[in-house]
Design an enzyme around this catalytic site. Sequence first.
Site, PDB file in Angstrom:
ATOM      1  CB  SER A 100      -0.424   1.662   2.550  1.00  0.00           C
ATOM      2  OG  SER A 100      -0.061   0.689   3.420  1.00  0.00           O
ATOM      3  CB  SER A 144       6.697  -6.928   0.829  1.00  0.00           C
ATOM      4  OG  SER A 144       5.415  -6.667   1.260  1.00  0.00           O
ATOM      5  N   GLY A 145       5.047  -9.871   1.313  1.00  0.00           N
ATOM      6  CA  GLY A 145       4.467 -10.961   1.972  1.00  0.00           C
ATOM      7  C   GLY A 145       3.544 -10.574   3.096  1.00  0.00           C
ATOM      8  CE  LYS A 146       1.432  -5.182   0.825  1.00  0.00           C
ATOM      9  NZ  LYS A 146       2.563  -5.748  -0.091  1.00  0.00           N
ATOM     10  CB  SER A 147      -1.687 -11.206   1.214  1.00  0.00           C
ATOM     11  OG  SER A 147      -1.915 -10.116   0.930  1.00  0.00           O
ATOM     12  N   GLY A 190       3.976  -2.611   2.821  1.00  0.00           N
ATOM     13  CA  GLY A 190       5.237  -2.937   2.147  1.00  0.00           C
ATOM     14  C   GLY A 190       5.279  -3.011   0.753  1.00  0.00           C
ATOM     15  CG  LEU A 191       8.901  -2.361  -1.577  1.00  0.00           C
ATOM     16  CD1 LEU A 191      10.150  -3.104  -1.913  1.00  0.00           C
ATOM     17  CD2 LEU A 191       8.521  -1.374  -2.840  1.00  0.00           C
TER      18      LEU A 191
END
Length: 233
Positions: free
Chosen positions: A110, A40-43, A36-37
């Site tokens: 990614s 975006s809240g991935k981690s 995601g950007l």
Amino acid sequence: MTTVKATNITWHSTHVDRTDRERLLRQKGCTIWFTGLPSSGKSTTAFTLEHELISLGYLAYVLDGDNVRHGLNKNLGFSAADREENIRRIGEVAKLFADAGILTMTSFISPYRRERDLARKIHGEAGLLFVEVFVDTPIEICEERDPKGLYQKARRGELKGFTGIDDPYEPPLNPELVVKTGEYSPEIITAQILSYLVRNDFLVVDEKNACVERINTLSQQNLMHGSDQKCRQ
């Protein structure tokens, strides 16, 4: 395309079958690939999921984009070529973790489909499960969070090649899961992903009741406290 320079090498097969490790750990090793950007809240999502899996008695580990660049990938920048090599390396490392039976989460922007597809291919060729999770957060929300101030720098032209501003992000076309961190809390999203893992038998049957109970608990907690909580990267 990575140039193969190693010669005179042979793959040595282990005396332990993958199913032996899975039986020991009561889970199927896999890679859960969060994309995601920036911001975006991935981690946050990945680390919340890791915590819940560990609390339920499963072995899980997060390979985080920033953390990996402190060591394995510290010699890589953010050019297109370096981004490609960054994802290639983490794809290979995640494959080894998954082969070891670990529920492996990767938290990387990614941005390019080709690199993510390569990571999926690496797993598929090894007979390993790969779950792509698109963290679908509008860029406006990502810019509001912006804990490192990078969006502001990119807008001012001080930071070049920043994903979402002057470098593209290519959303997944067919991800296994899409999560909305702008609408739901990390706990609700974790419950959604846990539910997916249970339904698809990533977790051994004798633990399903505990997982389902925890999923319900997370959902109820979120309903009591409101579902408008925001998730940061």
